[in-house]
Scaffold this active site. Sequence first.
Site, PDB file in Angstrom:
ATOM      1  N   TYR A  55      10.974   8.894   1.325  1.00  0.00           N
ATOM      2  CA  TYR A  55      10.975   7.878   0.280  1.00  0.00           C
ATOM      3  C   TYR A  55      11.680   8.308  -1.007  1.00  0.00           C
ATOM      4  O   TYR A  55      11.782   7.513  -1.939  1.00  0.00           O
ATOM      5  CB  TYR A  55       9.539   7.461  -0.044  1.00  0.00           C
ATOM      6  CG  TYR A  55       8.826   6.880   1.151  1.00  0.00           C
ATOM      7  CD1 TYR A  55       9.143   5.608   1.615  1.00  0.00           C
ATOM      8  CD2 TYR A  55       7.855   7.601   1.833  1.00  0.00           C
ATOM      9  CE1 TYR A  55       8.511   5.073   2.721  1.00  0.00           C
ATOM     10  CE2 TYR A  55       7.212   7.067   2.934  1.00  0.00           C
ATOM     11  CZ  TYR A  55       7.551   5.809   3.375  1.00  0.00           C
ATOM     12  OH  TYR A  55       6.930   5.277   4.466  1.00  0.00           O
TER      13      TYR A  55
ATOM     14  N   ASN B 208       8.046  -5.487  -0.528  1.00  0.00           N
ATOM     15  CA  ASN B 208       7.903  -4.323   0.332  1.00  0.00           C
ATOM     16  C   ASN B 208       6.421  -4.241   0.652  1.00  0.00           C
ATOM     17  O   ASN B 208       5.625  -3.753  -0.152  1.00  0.00           O
ATOM     18  CB  ASN B 208       8.385  -3.055  -0.374  1.00  0.00           C
ATOM     19  CG  ASN B 208       8.348  -1.846   0.539  1.00  0.00           C
ATOM     20  OD1 ASN B 208       7.644  -1.833   1.547  1.00  0.00           O
ATOM     21  ND2 ASN B 208       9.088  -0.813   0.184  1.00  0.00           N
TER      22      ASN B 208
ATOM     23  N   ARG C 285       4.919  10.895  -2.634  1.00  0.00           N
ATOM     24  CA  ARG C 285       4.592  10.765  -1.211  1.00  0.00           C
ATOM     25  C   ARG C 285       5.831  10.961  -0.351  1.00  0.00           C
ATOM     26  O   ARG C 285       6.816  10.257  -0.508  1.00  0.00           O
ATOM     27  CB  ARG C 285       4.026   9.364  -0.978  1.00  0.00           C
ATOM     28  CG  ARG C 285       3.814   9.028   0.474  1.00  0.00           C
ATOM     29  CD  ARG C 285       3.437   7.562   0.626  1.00  0.00           C
ATOM     30  NE  ARG C 285       3.372   7.214   2.027  1.00  0.00           N
ATOM     31  CZ  ARG C 285       3.751   6.052   2.508  1.00  0.00           C
ATOM     32  NH1 ARG C 285       4.206   5.110   1.718  1.00  0.00           N
ATOM     33  NH2 ARG C 285       3.664   5.818   3.795  1.00  0.00           N
TER      34      ARG C 285
ATOM     35  N   HIS D  51      12.589  -2.510   2.683  1.00  0.00           N
ATOM     36  CA  HIS D  51      12.007  -1.211   3.018  1.00  0.00           C
ATOM     37  C   HIS D  51      12.941  -0.134   2.484  1.00  0.00           C
ATOM     38  O   HIS D  51      14.166  -0.273   2.572  1.00  0.00           O
ATOM     39  CB  HIS D  51      11.829  -1.046   4.525  1.00  0.00           C
ATOM     40  CG  HIS D  51      10.941  -2.080   5.108  1.00  0.00           C
ATOM     41  ND1 HIS D  51       9.567  -2.016   5.002  1.00  0.00           N
ATOM     42  CD2 HIS D  51      11.225  -3.231   5.757  1.00  0.00           C
ATOM     43  CE1 HIS D  51       9.053  -3.083   5.570  1.00  0.00           C
ATOM     44  NE2 HIS D  51      10.030  -3.840   6.033  1.00  0.00           N
TER      45      HIS D  51
ATOM     46  N   PRO E  24       0.791  -1.218   0.000  1.00  0.00           N
ATOM     47  CA  PRO E  24       0.000   0.000   0.000  1.00  0.00           C
ATOM     48  C   PRO E  24       0.826   1.272   0.000  1.00  0.00           C
ATOM     49  O   PRO E  24       1.865   1.361   0.645  1.00  0.00           O
ATOM     50  CB  PRO E  24      -0.828  -0.104   1.287  1.00  0.00           C
ATOM     51  CG  PRO E  24      -0.114  -1.076   2.144  1.00  0.00           C
ATOM     52  CD  PRO E  24       0.575  -2.019   1.211  1.00  0.00           C
ATOM     53  N   ASN E  25       0.339   2.209  -0.785  1.00  0.00           N
ATOM     54  CA  ASN E  25       0.859   3.571  -0.914  1.00  0.00           C
ATOM     55  C   ASN E  25       2.178   3.655  -1.671  1.00  0.00           C
ATOM     56  O   ASN E  25       2.652   4.754  -1.945  1.00  0.00           O
ATOM     57  CB  ASN E  25       0.979   4.258   0.454  1.00  0.00           C
ATOM     58  CG  ASN E  25      -0.358   4.335   1.147  1.00  0.00           C
ATOM     59  OD1 ASN E  25      -1.333   4.791   0.561  1.00  0.00           O
ATOM     60  ND2 ASN E  25      -0.433   3.838   2.365  1.00  0.00           N
TER      61      ASN E  25
ATOM     62  N   ARG F  75       6.746   1.047  13.721  1.00  0.00           N
ATOM     63  CA  ARG F  75       7.407   0.496  12.533  1.00  0.00           C
ATOM     64  C   ARG F  75       8.601  -0.402  12.883  1.00  0.00           C
ATOM     65  O   ARG F  75       9.185  -1.011  12.018  1.00  0.00           O
ATOM     66  CB  ARG F  75       7.887   1.620  11.617  1.00  0.00           C
ATOM     67  CG  ARG F  75       6.766   2.447  11.033  1.00  0.00           C
ATOM     68  CD  ARG F  75       7.297   3.458  10.040  1.00  0.00           C
ATOM     69  NE  ARG F  75       6.330   4.473   9.729  1.00  0.00           N
ATOM     70  CZ  ARG F  75       5.385   4.370   8.785  1.00  0.00           C
ATOM     71  NH1 ARG F  75       5.298   3.273   8.065  1.00  0.00           N
ATOM     72  NH2 ARG F  75       4.549   5.361   8.574  1.00  0.00           N
TER      73      ARG F  75
ATOM     74  N   ALA G  50       2.870  -0.664   4.990  1.00  0.00           N
ATOM     75  CA  ALA G  50       2.327  -0.683   6.350  1.00  0.00           C
ATOM     76  C   ALA G  50       1.825  -2.064   6.768  1.00  0.00           C
ATOM     77  O   ALA G  50       1.765  -2.365   7.963  1.00  0.00           O
ATOM     78  CB  ALA G  50       1.206   0.342   6.481  1.00  0.00           C
TER      79      ALA G  50
ATOM     80  N   GLU H 286      12.253  -9.407   2.485  1.00  0.00           N
ATOM     81  CA  GLU H 286      11.511  -8.208   2.889  1.00  0.00           C
ATOM     82  C   GLU H 286      12.403  -6.993   2.680  1.00  0.00           C
ATOM     83  O   GLU H 286      13.560  -6.990   3.107  1.00  0.00           O
ATOM     84  CB  GLU H 286      11.136  -8.341   4.368  1.00  0.00           C
ATOM     85  CG  GLU H 286      10.455  -7.138   4.964  1.00  0.00           C
ATOM     86  CD  GLU H 286      10.235  -7.285   6.467  1.00  0.00           C
ATOM     87  OE1 GLU H 286       9.974  -6.252   7.107  1.00  0.00           O
ATOM     88  OE2 GLU H 286      10.320  -8.406   7.007  1.00  0.00           O
TER      89      GLU H 286
ATOM     90  N   ARG I 145      12.443   5.261  12.621  1.00  0.00           N
ATOM     91  CA  ARG I 145      11.150   5.930  12.476  1.00  0.00           C
ATOM     92  C   ARG I 145      10.264   5.664  13.694  1.00  0.00           C
ATOM     93  O   ARG I 145      10.752   5.276  14.744  1.00  0.00           O
ATOM     94  CB  ARG I 145      10.510   5.482  11.167  1.00  0.00           C
ATOM     95  CG  ARG I 145      11.392   5.895   9.974  1.00  0.00           C
ATOM     96  CD  ARG I 145      10.777   5.620   8.650  1.00  0.00           C
ATOM     97  NE  ARG I 145       9.521   6.368   8.505  1.00  0.00           N
ATOM     98  CZ  ARG I 145       8.624   6.069   7.583  1.00  0.00           C
ATOM     99  NH1 ARG I 145       8.822   5.068   6.756  1.00  0.00           N
ATOM    100  NH2 ARG I 145       7.506   6.775   7.498  1.00  0.00           N
TER     101      ARG I 145
END
Length: 140
Positions: free
Chosen positions: A22, A71, A17, A97, A9-10, A108, A74, A95, A104
Amino acid sequence: MKILIVNGPNLNLLGKREPGIYGARGFEDYYNELKKRYPEVEFDYFQSNVEGELINKLHEVGFSWDGIVLNAGAYTHTSVALQDAIRGINTPVIEVHISNVHKREEFRHHSMISCACQGVICGFGLDSYRLAVEAFLAQK
């Protein structure tokens, strides 16, 4: 070698964003560079904001591909369902990120999927994806 990159998502908003976190670059440009850099790899890319669609994609390729770079956005921090999907397939998952999640917000700092993944790469910007590809290539 066949590697699927899956973004949650996102991540369709990369480049727009929160560029301070990012970066200002969209994923499609980076993805095209990866394909040029590794012509020996057959890549595919999938992005969804919907948890069930991510799970369906893992099930679809999880018994025939060589690696999945995930990735989960969230969902990393909330999804037992994604963890179960990763555990249920044969294809190894790394995984990734873009940001260093440990620098952060506290929520998270915990991943629900790390325990089911082969490894975790975070904090190297979009190059986190390249590092995951390198890890798969090193295992051939």
